[in-house]
Design an enzyme around this catalytic site. Structure first.
Site, PDB file in Angstrom:
ATOM      1  N   PRO A 185       0.833  -1.209   0.000  1.00 19.91           N
ATOM      2  CG  PRO A 185      -0.688  -1.548   1.699  1.00 19.91           C
ATOM      3  CD  PRO A 185       0.638  -2.021   1.194  1.00 19.91           C
ATOM      4  CB  CYS A 186       0.647   4.339  -1.878  1.00 20.78           C
ATOM      5  SG  CYS A 186       1.326   6.001  -1.973  1.00 20.78           S
ATOM      6  CD  GLN A 187       1.604   2.813   5.173  1.00 19.52           C
ATOM      7  OE1 GLN A 187       2.666   2.242   5.002  1.00 19.52           O
ATOM      8  NE2 GLN A 187       0.950   2.752   6.307  1.00 19.52           N
TER       9      GLN A 187
END
Length: 473
Positions: A185-187
């Site tokens: 996931p992109c954080q």
């Protein structure tokens, strides 16, 4: 006691031992199936092949030790085994090991297993996705480890853990492998000051800048396990996230770890790292793919994702070919929901905005639908199947009975599986053991399966070379 009495006692003891062993094996099999399917489904399947009165309540009592254990019949065992995925047919002369991080429901795993890879470790935190994953992908407890929260492996949630302690934990829990797959996931990345890290006695580099993100966990695993090749996947907007800072940190980190990323310098509209699923299936779905090679292995140069066009199917299926011939009426939009979406779209069109539903004609052979999202379960607005709605009618004619009978419908979960490439209309069915809501979320969060199968095929010669070098060492 006579000699015959002694023999009889020994035989009786052996029989009881075998019986206990059989009961233990049966219980283990039943528990594996119940990790995936609910008790009502399992009881129903068992009743189809058994003379026993299997019910949800009876099954629950048996599992909780409230009724006497009973050995399963041969037919019952066979039924339960058929509810689990079979082991893949690996290539005996060309095998490689890979791990599947942030695995979702196995969309990336599929292509790498198809070219002879053996998955030895999977990590996925969502319990509903785990059920779907285990329903479709072989997870033998002897050769495969399943983990849910990757932070339990990398120890990234505990700031007091040293880097070396983390690497030792990773080496204990994750088997050696040749290829690392991760759809992380992109954080947001926290660009903590170096002076603060110095004060805490922490290292510079990725351990500093990437901390607090799930990419940090991937980087720690790469550092500890040093796979020959990795494939990382994310949304296209990763490149522009946080004004480009996120992507810059990722690329700098991978370089620092000793990996060359294919097509690293490419950018713009034709960046080969951006792969659009519409060339494989009728859905516009762009993903960024980072393929890295361990620099010290000196694998052959020349890999580029720009060659993926050579693996486009000659005849991409149309949306109509993916649809089921008949569907339950529950997938047709209610009059209230359809009127809301209709008026919402008209309001924004009047303002010159592009917001609105995506109504698609299933008879168009060349049509491409919008990107299926994880929120599809809410209203299905991005992909609605046109059932003959009269577009020429004005708002005053909206409620006409003959028009309301042709209200559009959502895709079914089975159709979503096909639109994502997990199954074909006439091939092996993808198992969906979860509710429609969870299924929509899972398919909306996944990848176009044949697109990543193409990436795997492109990588095959380099994987084979990496395996040869490993075996030579």
């Amino acid at each position: 006691m006579s000699e015959f009495d002694s023999v009889a006692q020994q035989l009786a003891a052996q029989f009881r031992q075998r019986e206990q062993h059989q009961l233990a094996e049966d219980a283990q099999l039943l528990h594996r199936v119940l990790e995936i399917y609910d008790q009502k489904t399992v009881a129903s399947c068992l009743r189809n092949v058994s003379q026993h009165e299997w019910t949800r309540e009876a099954l629950n009592r048996w599992l909780n030790g409230k009724s006497k254990p009973k050995a399963l019949s041969e037919a019952e065992v066979l039924m339960l085994q058929q509810m689990l995925p079979s082991p893949p047919a690996h290539h005996p002369d060309y095998g490689f090991r890979f791990i599947d991080l942030f695995a979702g429901i196995g969309g990336i795993r599929s292509g790498f297993e198809a070219i002879g890879g053996q998955c030895v470790f999977t990590s996925e935190w969502n319990k509903h996705a785990v059920r779907t994953y285990k329903a479709n992908w072989y997870c033998d407890e002897q050769t495969h480890r399943f983990n849910q929260d990757i932070r339990d492996v990398t120890l990234s949630a505990d700031p007091s853990v040293s880097e070396q302690e983390a690497y030792q934990q990773i080496n204990r829990l994750i088997p050696d492998h040749d290829v690392l797959l991760a759809g992380f996931p992109c954080q947001p990345f926290s660009l903590a000051g170096v002076s603060k890290k110095n004060a805490l006695g922490r290292a510079h580099g990725f351990e500093c800048e990437a901390q607090g993100t799930l990419f940090f966990d991937v980087a720690r695993i790469i550092t500890a396990k040093k796979p020959a090749i990795f494939v990382l996947e994310n949304v296209k907007n990763l490149k522009s996230h946080d004004k480009g800072k996120t992507f810059r940190i990722i690329m700098e980190t991978l370089d620092e770890l000793g990996y060359d990323v294919a097509d690293a310098q490419a950018s713009g509209a034709r960046d080969p790292k951006i792969i659009d699923g519409q060339y494989f299936l009728p859905q516009h779905r762009e993903r960024i793919v980072l393929v890295g090679f361990r620099r010290d292995l000196q694998l052959s140069p020349g890999f580029s994702l720009s060659q993926i066009h050579t693996l486009y199917p000659k005849a991409r299926p149309s949306l109509g070919e993916l649809l089921e011939p008949t569907v339950d009426s529950k997938y047709i939009l209610t009059p209230t929901l359809w009127k809301y979406l209709y008026n919402y779209a008209r309001k924004h069109q009047a303002k010159g905005n592009g917001f609105g539903y995506g109504l698609v004609d299933p008879t168009r052979h060349d049509g491409v639908v919008r990107t299926l999202s994880a929120r599809y379960y809410k209203d299905g607005s991005e992909i609605l199947i046109d059932r003959g709605w009269d577009h020429a009618l004005g708002e005053a004619d909206f409620d006409r009975a003959e028009n309301q009978q042709r209200r559009p419908r959502r895709l079914t979960p089975r159709e979503c599986a096909r639109l994502m490439g997990f199954e074909t209309p006439h091939g092996k069915a993808f198992r969906i053991p979860v509710s429609d809501t969870q299924a929509y979320r899972q398919f909306g969060n996944s990848v176009i399966v044949p697109a990543f199968a193409a990436v795997a095929k492109l990588l095959q010669p380099w994987i084979k070379e990496a395996v040869s070098k490993r075996r030579a060492d």
